[in-house]
Structures are given as C-alpha cells and as structure tokens.
Design an enzyme around this catalytic site. Sequence first.
Site, PDB file in Angstrom:
ATOM      1  CG  ASP A  80      -2.044   1.022   1.154  1.00 55.03           C
ATOM      2  OD1 ASP A  80      -2.184   1.666   0.106  1.00 55.03           O
ATOM      3  OD2 ASP A  80      -2.756   1.197   2.163  1.00 55.03           O
ATOM      4  CE  LYS A  81       0.667   8.036  -2.013  1.00 59.96           C
ATOM      5  NZ  LYS A  81      -0.480   8.944  -1.985  1.00 59.96           N
ATOM      6  CG  HIS A  82      -1.219   6.583   4.390  1.00 56.40           C
ATOM      7  ND1 HIS A  82      -2.494   6.067   4.336  1.00 56.40           N
ATOM      8  CD2 HIS A  82      -1.302   7.681   5.172  1.00 56.40           C
ATOM      9  CE1 HIS A  82      -3.308   6.815   5.059  1.00 56.40           C
ATOM     10  NE2 HIS A  82      -2.601   7.810   5.576  1.00 56.40           N
ATOM     11  CB  SER A  83       0.365  10.952   1.035  1.00 54.63           C
ATOM     12  OG  SER A  83       0.166  12.301   1.365  1.00 54.63           O
ATOM     13  CB  THR A 120      -7.694   9.265  -1.123  1.00 60.99           C
ATOM     14  OG1 THR A 120      -6.375   9.797  -1.215  1.00 60.99           O
ATOM     15  CG2 THR A 120      -7.970   8.401  -2.333  1.00 60.99           C
ATOM     16  NE  ARG A 168      -3.868  13.821  14.716  1.00 59.82           N
ATOM     17  CZ  ARG A 168      -3.314  13.162  13.688  1.00 59.82           C
ATOM     18  NH1 ARG A 168      -3.821  12.035  13.253  1.00 59.82           N
ATOM     19  NH2 ARG A 168      -2.237  13.629  13.115  1.00 59.82           N
ATOM     20  CB  SER A 183      -2.771   8.851  12.699  1.00 57.50           C
ATOM     21  OG  SER A 183      -3.723   8.893  11.681  1.00 57.50           O
ATOM     22  CE  LYS A 187      -5.196   5.847   8.535  1.00 55.88           C
ATOM     23  NZ  LYS A 187      -5.240   6.971   9.441  1.00 55.88           N
ATOM     24  CE  LYS A 188      -2.336   2.978   5.340  1.00 54.60           C
ATOM     25  NZ  LYS A 188      -3.105   2.793   4.117  1.00 54.60           N
TER      26      LYS A 188
HETATM   27  N1  URA Z   1      -2.695  10.540   7.285  1.00 53.18           N
HETATM   28  C1  URA Z   1      -3.178   9.880   8.361  1.00 53.18           C
HETATM   29  O1  URA Z   1      -3.819   8.827   8.224  1.00 53.18           O
HETATM   30  N2  URA Z   1      -2.950  10.380   9.564  1.00 53.18           N
HETATM   31  C2  URA Z   1      -2.238  11.515   9.778  1.00 53.18           C
HETATM   32  O2  URA Z   1      -2.055  11.897  10.912  1.00 53.18           O
HETATM   33  C3  URA Z   1      -1.727  12.206   8.659  1.00 53.18           C
HETATM   34  C4  URA Z   1      -1.980  11.687   7.400  1.00 53.18           C
END
Ligand code: URA
Length: 432
Positions: A80-83, A120, A168, A183, A187-188
């Site tokens: 996966d990719k996350h930003s 997204t 937040r 955070s 999830k990842k």
């Molecule tokens: N994406 C997230 O899921 N959490 C954050 O705190 C910042 C970006």
Amino acid sequence: MLITEILKKKRDGFELNKDEISYFIKGLSNFNVSDIQAAAFLMACCTKGLSSKETTYLTYQMRDSGEKFNFAKINKPKVDKHSTGGVGDKISLLITPLLMAFDIAVPMISGRGLGHTGGTVDKLESISGFKIRLDYEDYFNLLIQNGAFMACQTDDIAPADKKLYHIRDVTGTVESIGLITASILSKKLVEDLDALAMDIKVGNGAFMRDLSSAHQLAESMAGVARESGLKMRIIFSSMEQPLGYKIGNWLEIEETMESLNGQYSADIRDLTLKLCSSMLIAGGLFDNELESGLELNKVWDSGLAAKNFVKMIEAQGGNLELSKSKYENYPEYEIVSDKRGFIQQIDTLYTGIAGIMLGAGRKDINDKIDYGAGIILNKKIGDTVEIGETLAVLKSKDKSLFDSPAELLKNCFIISDDYKKAPKLILDEWVI
Ligand code: URA
C-alpha cells in the site's frame, strides 16, 4: 485509573506508560473518554510531544482497537501507499489503476481531509454511487478480481484512530510527529501488508515544513515499522506548491482522469511513477526503477491505466458519467493578477484553507462537503504572468462564499521580477 490524571500527567510533560495509554485508548472505544477529553489529550500530545516508547504503545493500542485483515489467501505481494497529506494530492488515485496492471495486490485504506489537506476518501465520495465503505468479502473479491480496492476506514479498522482523526481535523492537533506516526501506522499494520510506500510531504503546504522535521517523522515511523516487521520505503516529496492544477474533490477526480488520458503535469507524472516504482520494488517485482519505470510508462501511455481507473470505479459502484453531469455549470469566480512578473511562491497552506472556505473541506466535525467546490490554478511557480491574466478559478455551489477565499488566494501568489525555478519534487528517499 482516572482519565483526568492521565491528561494532567501528559499536560505536565511526563511520559505515559503502556497501561495509561492502553486505558486511554480502550476508553475511547467504550465511551469512558469523551470527545472533550480526547481533544485535551491530543493538544497535550502536540505541545509536549510523544517519546518513541509512547508512540509505539499508542500505535499498537490503536491498531488493536479493531480487527486485523488476513489476506494470506491472496497469493501476491500486498503493498500500500500512504501520504502524510497535501494540497491537490491525488496521487493515490493514479497509483491504484497503474498497479492493477501488475501482479501485486493493493489493499488501499485511505483517509478523509485532515486540517488544510485533502483526503482520497472525500475525493472518491464525489463520484455518484461509489461504495467506499467495504466489508471483508468486498476486500477479498476486489483484490482477486482487480488486484486493488480503495476504501475508507470503517469501525472495524483501527477505530480509535478514526475517532481521534476526526477530532484532530477540527482542533488544530494534526502537527505532531507521534500522532501522525500512530495514526498512519495503526491503520497500515491492520492491512496485513508486505510493504508500505510512504510519501512524506515537505514544505509550506505540508504538516512537516522542512526536511529536518520530515526526517524526524521518518525516524519515528521507521522505529515502529522496524519493531513490527513492516518493510517501508519513504519518499520525501515537495509540497511547496499544490500538486497538479486542480484542488477539490471532484476536480481532483477530473484531473486524475485527464492525467491518465495523457494530459498530465510533470509533478503528477513524476511523483506517481516514483511511488509506483517504490511499491513494485518493495513488492519484489522489479530490481530497480529503470525496469519498473519502463513498464509503468507503457501501462500509462497505452491507456491501460485510464481503462483500469474506470474499471476500479465501476467495480465499486461508481458512475463517472452521472458525476460529470452533476458538477457541470458550477458557479465560478476568476482571480486576476494585478501585477506582472514571475510566480515566485505559492502559499500552499492558505491555498488549502481557501479550498475549505469554498466548501471543499470541513471546518467542523459535522460539516457537509461541497464535492464540486475547489480551485483550478492557472499558474504555478516559475510561470510568467501579465496584468489582467487569470491566476486561478474558484468553484462553489454557493456564490456567496467566493469573496473571502478569493482575497486569501490572491495573496497566496507572490509575484516578482526575478525568475524562480519550480521547486525540486523528490527531496530524499529512505529504505527501511
Ligand atoms: N494521514 C493519516 O492517516 N494520519 C495523519 O495523521 C496524517 C496523514
């Protein structure tokens, strides 16, 4: 244990132990912690910081607040990719259809808008009929059928993060290295991944304003990733100006389709290819970027990725034609330059805020998004501009909203006589 004692301890700058963090996170799930107490906790974490131990405990507790996926039956590398969040950042929407052409599984759990940055999930929700809330059976079927899905966090996936994320977003408590680490990785770590590509944004539109704080965030994430055995590749990319030209939920879906059909800006193409390559290499499909780049370019330029985008959207119930007609004839407002020269700088944070003021994001937890609202940039850093030329176009279904964001956005463009090159896009890369 009393929640108020935990709050006071953090407020006074002391390190919380595992039991206290566990008690607090469990309290979020069983309603022993109110939203007010959660907001106080988050603000204390932002002002006092979290140690690496606290960050790891928090990540694990948040991960364990819900279920864990088991994709053992999917016989492909799962990547996966996350930003960390940016303005105009639609890269996930391009990555998924490109990677659908390879022997890799992309179980993508994305986020909603956070602070001034877009999400997204909100972008995908602008598509009529698109089913973003999936269940286990959907995840499996889509991975088998398409090799990918794009979904939101549900009450089963790190629900403690889901709750804290919303709070937040509207309490000014995003910019904390420990909270961002917990955070994202909570999830990842649920997703049963073989590897993760992280895009850490750096610059005036990012939560990490400079490379040194981005490196600190990367160290924090790397610490938790190493401990938990998650392979990670981190790309540090510039957020000194929005990515591409369109900012806003439907507008970014539109720019994604335009880009996949050959009408792309250099920053979108370069960052997409870089992150896709990282994912393919991390998944063991290629040894280097030269090889992965060659194949990715073919998938993009042949139109296969554009077809895959439609396939992915339709597989999750989305109707792109219907969506297009929904956002046609939206009220517009043009921002015109009263100076001539070169675009020196774009204040990306305030560009994102202008988008929220137009209705493209939330100001409060229960706000409804105007999915067609947003900004189309006409100019980016390094471009020349004449007096009377359009700098940007605003869109919103409520015309009465135009005045303040128009003034704000106009001031985001710094124009001078000196030429300034577009900022470097890829600033650094780490393999963990
Ligand atoms: N994406 C997230 O899921 N959490 C954050 O705190 C910042 C970006």
